[in-house]
Design a protein around this motif. Structure first.
Motif, PDB file in Angstrom:
ATOM      1  N   ARG A  50      31.771  46.301 -26.303  1.00 15.18           N
ATOM      2  CA  ARG A  50      31.416  45.522 -25.111  1.00 15.18           C
ATOM      3  C   ARG A  50      32.470  45.745 -24.033  1.00 15.18           C
ATOM      4  O   ARG A  50      33.661  45.795 -24.325  1.00 15.18           O
ATOM      5  CB  ARG A  50      31.334  44.027 -25.462  1.00 15.18           C
ATOM      6  N   GLU A  54      32.309  41.385 -32.334  1.00 18.01           N
ATOM      7  CA  GLU A  54      32.342  41.702 -30.898  1.00 18.01           C
ATOM      8  C   GLU A  54      33.754  42.112 -30.513  1.00 18.01           C
ATOM      9  O   GLU A  54      34.704  41.371 -30.734  1.00 18.01           O
ATOM     10  CB  GLU A  54      31.906  40.479 -30.083  1.00 18.01           C
ATOM     11  N   SER A 109      29.170  43.523 -19.162  1.00 17.46           N
ATOM     12  CA  SER A 109      29.110  42.302 -18.361  1.00 17.46           C
ATOM     13  C   SER A 109      29.860  42.554 -17.060  1.00 17.46           C
ATOM     14  O   SER A 109      30.828  43.314 -17.041  1.00 17.46           O
ATOM     15  CB  SER A 109      29.776  41.145 -19.117  1.00 17.46           C
ATOM     16  N   LYS A 152      22.898  38.165 -26.135  1.00 20.29           N
ATOM     17  CA  LYS A 152      23.963  38.918 -25.467  1.00 20.29           C
ATOM     18  C   LYS A 152      25.038  37.995 -24.867  1.00 20.29           C
ATOM     19  O   LYS A 152      25.820  38.408 -24.016  1.00 20.29           O
ATOM     20  CB  LYS A 152      23.375  39.813 -24.370  1.00 20.29           C
ATOM     21  N   PRO A 175      23.039  43.031 -19.398  1.00 18.24           N
ATOM     22  CA  PRO A 175      22.747  41.940 -20.332  1.00 18.24           C
ATOM     23  C   PRO A 175      23.511  40.654 -20.063  1.00 18.24           C
ATOM     24  O   PRO A 175      23.126  39.601 -20.541  1.00 18.24           O
ATOM     25  CB  PRO A 175      23.148  42.528 -21.691  1.00 18.24           C
ATOM     26  N   HIS A 176      24.612  40.732 -19.278  1.00 22.26           N
ATOM     27  CA  HIS A 176      25.467  39.546 -19.125  1.00 22.26           C
ATOM     28  C   HIS A 176      26.117  39.533 -17.745  1.00 22.26           C
ATOM     29  O   HIS A 176      26.557  40.566 -17.239  1.00 22.26           O
ATOM     30  CB  HIS A 176      26.561  39.560 -20.198  1.00 22.26           C
ATOM     31  N   ALA A 225      23.005  35.262 -19.569  1.00 18.35           N
ATOM     32  CA  ALA A 225      22.822  36.412 -20.460  1.00 18.35           C
ATOM     33  C   ALA A 225      21.406  36.497 -20.983  1.00 18.35           C
ATOM     34  O   ALA A 225      20.676  35.496 -21.065  1.00 18.35           O
ATOM     35  CB  ALA A 225      23.798  36.317 -21.642  1.00 18.35           C
ATOM     36  N   ASN A 241      26.201  47.606 -23.313  1.00 24.05           N
ATOM     37  CA  ASN A 241      26.620  46.208 -23.484  1.00 24.05           C
ATOM     38  C   ASN A 241      27.757  45.909 -22.511  1.00 24.05           C
ATOM     39  O   ASN A 241      28.933  45.894 -22.868  1.00 24.05           O
ATOM     40  CB  ASN A 241      27.055  45.955 -24.928  1.00 24.05           C
TER      41      ASN A 241
END
Length: 384
Positions: free
Chosen positions: A121, A96, A162, A251, A190-191, A247, A160
């Motif tokens: 991300r 990540e 947040s 994720k 996703p987050h 999440a 991806n």
């Protein structure tokens, strides 16, 4: 510092530059204009080389570039930073790779640079969808900028993402927060991270509160905002896996889980903190203080703390209990060669009887009631 040769060590990389300073922020940051940004990047890479030479690693599960505002760098500066990181870390081991960004700062060229070096991300500082509140807290973006940035990322097939939200802001109503929460969930990300406003010393907000210039929601309203967040996120399929984080399955933020699992990580950059071996360390914060030792090929560490076995046990508990999965008794015994009952048997019994902790198989975790007063419970695990 203890040599952790062969260890899996993640890294946090700090970019302290901002094009503006938010009124609530107490992170180490400076106005971008007039700063030695190019030299900072070169010295930041030098710090990585010095530290990795001192503490060789085989893998680095997560990398996180935060700030400040990393996307305040130009595309060329971002390329120099990320290429330097890629040259120093075993990138094939990085699962990540996160970069923080602000709505409106991200361009197609910067996104292309990130993707070129394996960034997979993004973490976006949205805070609220109320333009009036955004202005009040010192943010320069608008809700429209958020939508434009998300549309741009969707078109680029970068999903991806947040976003951070802050609740219990000055002048924020429950109805206004509900609207922000609804609009955030409609983005179908996703987050999500949601934090209550914390008044920190040396921020403009703290000064204004002391002067009686700010009105904050009361504790009851703040608690209701948090409880409604949990319900809304659950309904939308975003599991609360940590007190402030939600999440889709798979994720979760792996980098933040490094902190909550009390694992090791490097902290690179001005004001950054790291945890290697049994030592926590902190770098100089002011830019010139940070650069000075690096110009002489010395690490910019100004403070270290050696953690005793008791310290490490305490941190294992109050960090791990932030996670909904809680603390693993088996992992605790493997790490510390003591059972969790030996060290914390009385506390576990008391808090379980009070309905604030639950023990299920290998796991000790906070109950729903415990999550609401987590900080009070964490204090029970201090050994001295």
């Amino acid at each position: 510092m203890i040599n952790d040769a062969g260890r899996d060590i993640s890294a946090y990389i700090h970019i302290p530059f901002c094009e503006h300073i938010c009124y609530y922020c107490d992170f180490n940051k400076v106005f971008l204009e007039g700063q030695p940004v190019d030299e900072y990047i070169e010295m930041l890479l030098r710090e990585m080389s010095l530290q990795l030479e001192k503490t060789p690693i085989q893998s680095s599960p997560t990398l996180y570039v935060g700030g400040g505002t990393p996307t305040s760098l130009t595309a060329q500066q971002l390329d120099r930073l990320l290429s330097g990181i890629a040259a120093r870390f075993p990138m094939e081991t990085v699962a990540e790779f996160t970069v923080e960004a602000n709505p409106g700062d991200l361009t197609a060229e910067k996104l292309s640079v990130m993707r070129n070096y394996g960034v997979n991300r993004l973490s976006m500082g949205v805070q609220t969808f109320d333009d009036r509140l955004l202005k009040k807290i010192g943010r320069r973006h608008t809700a429209a900028d958020v939508y434009k940035t998300m549309a741009f990322l969707e078109k680029a097939d970068f999903r991806n993402v947040s976003i951070d939200l802050i609740y219990a802001l000055p002048g924020q109503t429950l109805a206004g927060f509900r609207d922000t929460l609804k609009r955030a969930i409609e983005l179908d990300l996703p987050h999500y991270s949601l934090y209550s406003l914390i008044l920190e010393n040396k921020t403009m907000f703290m000064n204004w509160v002391r002067q009686g210039r700010l009105t904050l929601p009361d504790q009851e309203e703040e608690g209701q905002m948090f409880e409604e967040t949990i319900l809304a996120m659950e309904k939308a399929g975003r599991r609360q896996y940590e007190i402030s984080n939600f999440a889709l399955a798979g994720k979760e933020s792996e980098h933040n889980k490094v902190y909550w699992h009390n694992e090791h990580y490097f902290g690179f950059g001005a004001g950054a903190s790291g945890y290697v071996g049994n030592e926590r360390y902190k770098n100089f914060g002011p830019i010139q203080h940070y650069l000075k030792p690096l110009r002489e090929n010395k690490l910019p560490v100004y403070d270290t703390e050696s953690l005793t076995l008791k310290n490490q046990m305490e941190e294992e508990m109050f960090l791990g209990l932030r996670l909904k999965e809680g603390v693993s008794a088996e992992r605790f015994e493997r790490k510390f060669h003591h059972t969790i009952e030996e060290i914390y048997g009385a506390v576990l019994a008391e808090e379980t009887k009070a309905g604030l902790l639950e023990i299920s198989g290998d796991r000790i975790r906070l109950t729903a009631a415990g999550l609401l007063i987590g900080n009070d419970i964490f204090e029970r695990f201090l050994l001295d």
